[in-house]
Design an enzyme around this catalytic site. Structure first.
Site, PDB file in Angstrom:
ATOM      1  N   LYS A  16       0.825  -1.222   0.000  1.00 22.83           N
ATOM      2  CA  LYS A  16       0.000   0.000   0.000  1.00 22.83           C
ATOM      3  C   LYS A  16       0.851   1.262   0.000  1.00 22.83           C
ATOM      4  O   LYS A  16       0.785   2.098   0.912  1.00 22.83           O
ATOM      5  CB  LYS A  16      -0.971   0.033   1.186  1.00 22.83           C
ATOM      6  CG  LYS A  16      -2.016  -1.079   1.159  1.00 22.83           C
ATOM      7  CD  LYS A  16      -3.086  -0.869   2.214  1.00 22.83           C
ATOM      8  CE  LYS A  16      -4.138  -1.960   2.220  1.00 22.83           C
ATOM      9  NZ  LYS A  16      -3.689  -3.252   2.741  1.00 22.83           N
TER      10      LYS A  16
HETATM   11  O1  S5P Z   1      -9.640  -2.753   1.603  1.00 21.32           O
HETATM   12  C1  S5P Z   1      -8.828  -3.589   1.971  1.00 21.32           C
HETATM   13  C2  S5P Z   1      -7.616  -3.765   1.300  1.00 21.32           C
HETATM   14  C3  S5P Z   1      -6.763  -4.782   1.715  1.00 21.32           C
HETATM   15  S1  S5P Z   1      -5.383  -5.098   0.772  1.00 21.32           S
HETATM   16  N1  S5P Z   1      -9.118  -4.394   3.017  1.00 21.32           N
HETATM   17  C4  S5P Z   1      -8.268  -5.377   3.454  1.00 21.32           C
HETATM   18  O2  S5P Z   1      -8.608  -6.090   4.406  1.00 21.32           O
HETATM   19  N2  S5P Z   1      -7.044  -5.557   2.812  1.00 21.32           N
HETATM   20  C5  S5P Z   1      -6.087  -6.581   3.275  1.00 21.32           C
HETATM   21  O3  S5P Z   1      -6.676  -7.864   3.127  1.00 21.32           O
HETATM   22  C6  S5P Z   1      -5.673  -6.474   4.741  1.00 21.32           C
HETATM   23  O4  S5P Z   1      -4.500  -5.698   4.876  1.00 21.32           O
HETATM   24  C7  S5P Z   1      -5.441  -7.921   5.135  1.00 21.32           C
HETATM   25  O5  S5P Z   1      -4.127  -8.303   4.801  1.00 21.32           O
HETATM   26  C8  S5P Z   1      -6.398  -8.703   4.253  1.00 21.32           C
HETATM   27  C9  S5P Z   1      -7.721  -9.086   4.900  1.00 21.32           C
HETATM   28  O6  S5P Z   1      -7.525  -9.982   5.954  1.00 21.32           O
HETATM   29  P1  S5P Z   1      -8.731 -10.749   6.674  1.00 21.32           P
HETATM   30  O7  S5P Z   1      -8.037 -11.532   7.745  1.00 21.32           O
HETATM   31  O8  S5P Z   1      -9.663  -9.717   7.219  1.00 21.32           O
HETATM   32  O9  S5P Z   1      -9.377 -11.625   5.615  1.00 21.32           O
END
Ligand code: S5P
Length: 258
Positions: free
Chosen positions: A92
């Site tokens: 990011k």
């Molecule tokens: O809008 C976003 C963009 C990203 S890249 N929302 C997110 O959650 N992410 C990333 O996706 C976040 O940094 C994490 O690595 C992943 C989601 O993780 P989870 O455990 O909630 O599925």
């Protein structure tokens, strides 16, 4: 109009990497990306090896690894080659072009040397894409712009999202697509990637919001599901990854029939 398959869409890509990713998804029959948000090198490598056969991409946050050595990224590349997936460093980037160039190429992580794909906020304007492109283009890397986040209360309104798409349109040999909750454009070369995915809708305690694979792909028209805790916090991550893989893939097949 019938929805094109990933392979058909590959013909419209200016970026060789975008082409490769779209073809890889059809060959391997998976649109699942694992978000391997762990803090130990060994755990990251274990996940890459176990889940490698199920995924099209492995997304890392390399700066949360507490025992990082360059050996980690060398081994990750070997596993990516062996299991046929791409590496996506979720860095990011969000600074001026000159600064992100250094952050991408240098420091401890030398991200450009091992990550096929990186992402960046469009907030600073076109200079950020130009800076990253100066480093990544010659290595055939790809950039994903963050258009719309999954978190509650973000500031990415319709105008911001539209401007992000517009900014990408000038550099589609390097920008391969978007992090977004909804497809932004019907142009077949853009790859829409969606985090905030779980088999059940809901949220976490810090503003993360989840939708299902089916909703992302069938209703919101996106292409890739990015799953973190839904898989890595499960007692059997491989069995869980297979469920997400199946759900994401069936939604895609259904979309192709429409
Ligand atoms: O809008 C976003 C963009 C990203 S890249 N929302 C997110 O959650 N992410 C990333 O996706 C976040 O940094 C994490 O690595 C992943 C989601 O993780 P989870 O455990 O909630 O599925």
């Amino acid at each position: 109009m019938r929805h094109l398959s990933y392979t058909e869409r590959a013909n419209y890509c200016l970026s060789p990497l975008a082409k490769r990713l779209l073809q890889l998804m059809d060959e391997k029959q998976t649109n699942l990306t694992i978000s391997a948000d762990v803090t130990s090198a060994q755990k990251l490598l274990e996940l890459a090896d176990q889940l490698g056969p199920e995924i099209c991409m492995l997304k890392t946050h390399i700066d949360i690894i507490s025992d990082f050595t360059p050996d980690l990224t060398h081994t990750l590349r070997k596993l990516a080659h062996q299991h046929h997936f791409l590496l996506f460093e979720d860095r990011k980037f969000a600074d001026i072009g000159n600064t992100v160039k250094h952050q991408y190429e240098g420091g401890i992580y030398h991200i450009v040397d091992w990550a096929d794909i990186i992402n960046a906020h469009s907030l600073p304007g076109p200079g950020i894409v130009q800076g990253l492109a100066q480093v990544g283009r010659k290595k055939n890397r790809g950039l994903v712009l963050i258009a719309e986040m999954s978190s509650a209360g973000h500031f990415m309104n319709v105008d911001y999202i539209r401007s992000t798409l517009k900014m990408a349109e000038h550099t589609s040999d390097f920008v391969i697509g978007f992090i977004t909750q909804h497809a932004l454009s019907a142009d077949p070369h853009w790859i829409h990637m969606t985090p905030g995915i779980k088999l059940e809708t809901g949220k976490d305690a810090l503003g993360q919001q989840y939708i299902t694979p089916k909703k992302a792909i069938l209703e919101h028209g996106t292409d890739i599901i990015i799953v973190g805790r839904g898989i890595i916090a499960a007692t059997d991550p491989v069995a869980e990854a297979r469920k997400y893989r199946e759900s994401g893939w069936n939604a895609y097949l259904k979309r192709c029939e429409k």
